[in-house]
Design an enzyme around this catalytic site. Structure first.
Site, mmCIF file in Angstrom:
data_model
loop_
_atom_site.group_PDB
_atom_site.id
_atom_site.type_symbol
_atom_site.label_atom_id
_atom_site.label_comp_id
_atom_site.label_asym_id
_atom_site.label_seq_id
_atom_site.Cartn_x
_atom_site.Cartn_y
_atom_site.Cartn_z
ATOM 1 N N ASP A 120 0.940 -2.449 12.351
ATOM 2 C CA ASP A 120 1.310 -2.930 11.019
ATOM 3 C C ASP A 120 1.586 -4.437 11.091
ATOM 4 O OD1 ASP A 120 2.889 -1.599 8.256
ATOM 5 O OD2 ASP A 120 3.140 -3.708 8.786
ATOM 6 N N ASP A 156 5.102 -5.586 9.798
ATOM 7 C CA ASP A 156 6.175 -5.196 10.716
ATOM 8 C C ASP A 156 6.139 -6.017 12.002
ATOM 9 O OD1 ASP A 156 7.208 -3.336 8.988
ATOM 10 O OD2 ASP A 156 6.196 -1.621 9.916
ATOM 11 N N THR A 187 -0.860 7.584 -0.913
ATOM 12 C CA THR A 187 -2.173 7.535 -1.580
ATOM 13 C C THR A 187 -3.080 6.462 -0.979
ATOM 14 O OG1 THR A 187 -1.409 5.887 -3.174
ATOM 15 C CG2 THR A 187 -1.096 8.190 -3.776
ATOM 16 N N ARG A 206 0.855 -1.180 0.000
ATOM 17 C CA ARG A 206 0.000 0.000 0.000
ATOM 18 C C ARG A 206 0.887 1.225 0.000
ATOM 19 N NH1 ARG A 206 -4.376 1.200 4.661
ATOM 20 N NH2 ARG A 206 -2.486 1.582 5.843
#
Ligand code: PRP
Ligand code: URA
Length: 227
Positions: free
Chosen positions: A215, A218, A123, A119
């Site tokens: 995340d 991560d 944006t 991603r």
């Protein structure tokens, strides 16, 4: 008592789309709380991703097709069944990788087709960087594996890739979904069933799920320390 699978008390489970399936299994809810916990280290986090994926995947595969089979026990012949659907697992890199082993335990004969999407942080749109699908579909039932359904951009892009490939039946397996992502996938692809361990409250201004888990890539791979 509030429904612990929903972090948005205002959400009426009856108002959810019929293609959205929320796990309500106590083992899922127990493990989910550990997964969310900021103190959970990558090793434990990976174990939990694997365990919850197995449980949600088990529920998602409940309607896989079977064909009858005769089996001989040590005592006599009896009726059995074998899987008739050719299953394709489509993990979205990176975070979906942690869901693959659990799904292969459930369905050892499944094919695994990796799709690389990330991603764009600015944006929030998905960028495809890896796709080695052959020219035409080689499976009957495709399961897209991605722990997080946030804006729905990545999932929608993955579904479009699979439909162009000729995939007939597609399911999306997530660990945590945001209402925005469920709405985006459901409106673009009303035929795709979504299975998730949780439906969270909302996205924040950076497109992260609240309360979420942070995340997912991560936290599995111990990256993002410099962010
Ligand atoms: C995460 C996640 C999904 C996507 C969800 O991946 O694993 O693929 O974001 O967001 P969306 O619904 O708004 O598209 P990310 O782009 O962080 O890549 P990574 O797995 O490589 O960390
Ligand atoms: N991707 C993640 O890993 N976490 C989120 O909360 C949103 C997208």
């Amino acid at each position: 008592m509030a429904d612990p699978t929903l972090t948005n008390a205002a959400l009426d489970p009856a108002a959810l789309p019929p293609t959205f399936h929320l796990s309500r299994h106590p083992a899922v809810l127990h493990k989910l709380a550990l997964l969310r916990d900021v103190r959970t280290e990558p090793k434990k986090f990976r174990e939990l991703v694997r365990e919850i994926s197995w449980l949600v995947g088990y529920e998602a595969l409940a309607d896989a097709r079977l064909r009858p089979l005769k089996v001989r026990t040590p005592l006599e012949e009896t009726d059995g069944a074998e899987l008739a659907d050719r299953i394709g697992l489509v993990p979205i890199l990176r975070a979906g990788l942690g869901m693959v082993d659990a799904m292969l335990e459930l369905m050892p004969t499944a094919q695994v087709w990796h799709l690389g999407l990330f991603r764009d942080e600015r944006t929030l749109r998905p960028v495809e960087y890896y796709n080695k699908l052959p020219d035409s579909a080689t499976v009957d039932l495709s399961l897209i594996l991605d722990p997080m359904l946030a804006t729905g951009g990545s999932a929608t892009a993955a579904i479009e890739v699979l439909k162009r490939w000729g995939a007939a039946r597609i399911k999306l397996i997530n660990l945590i979904a945001a209402p925005e992502g469920v709405a985006a996938v459901t409106s673009a692809h009303p035929d795709v069933h979504i299975h998730s361990a949780a439906l969270d409250r909302q996205l924040n201004e950076r497109g992260y799920i609240l309360p979420g888990l942070g995340d997912a890539g991560d936290r599995q791979f111990g990256t993002g320390v410099g962010d």
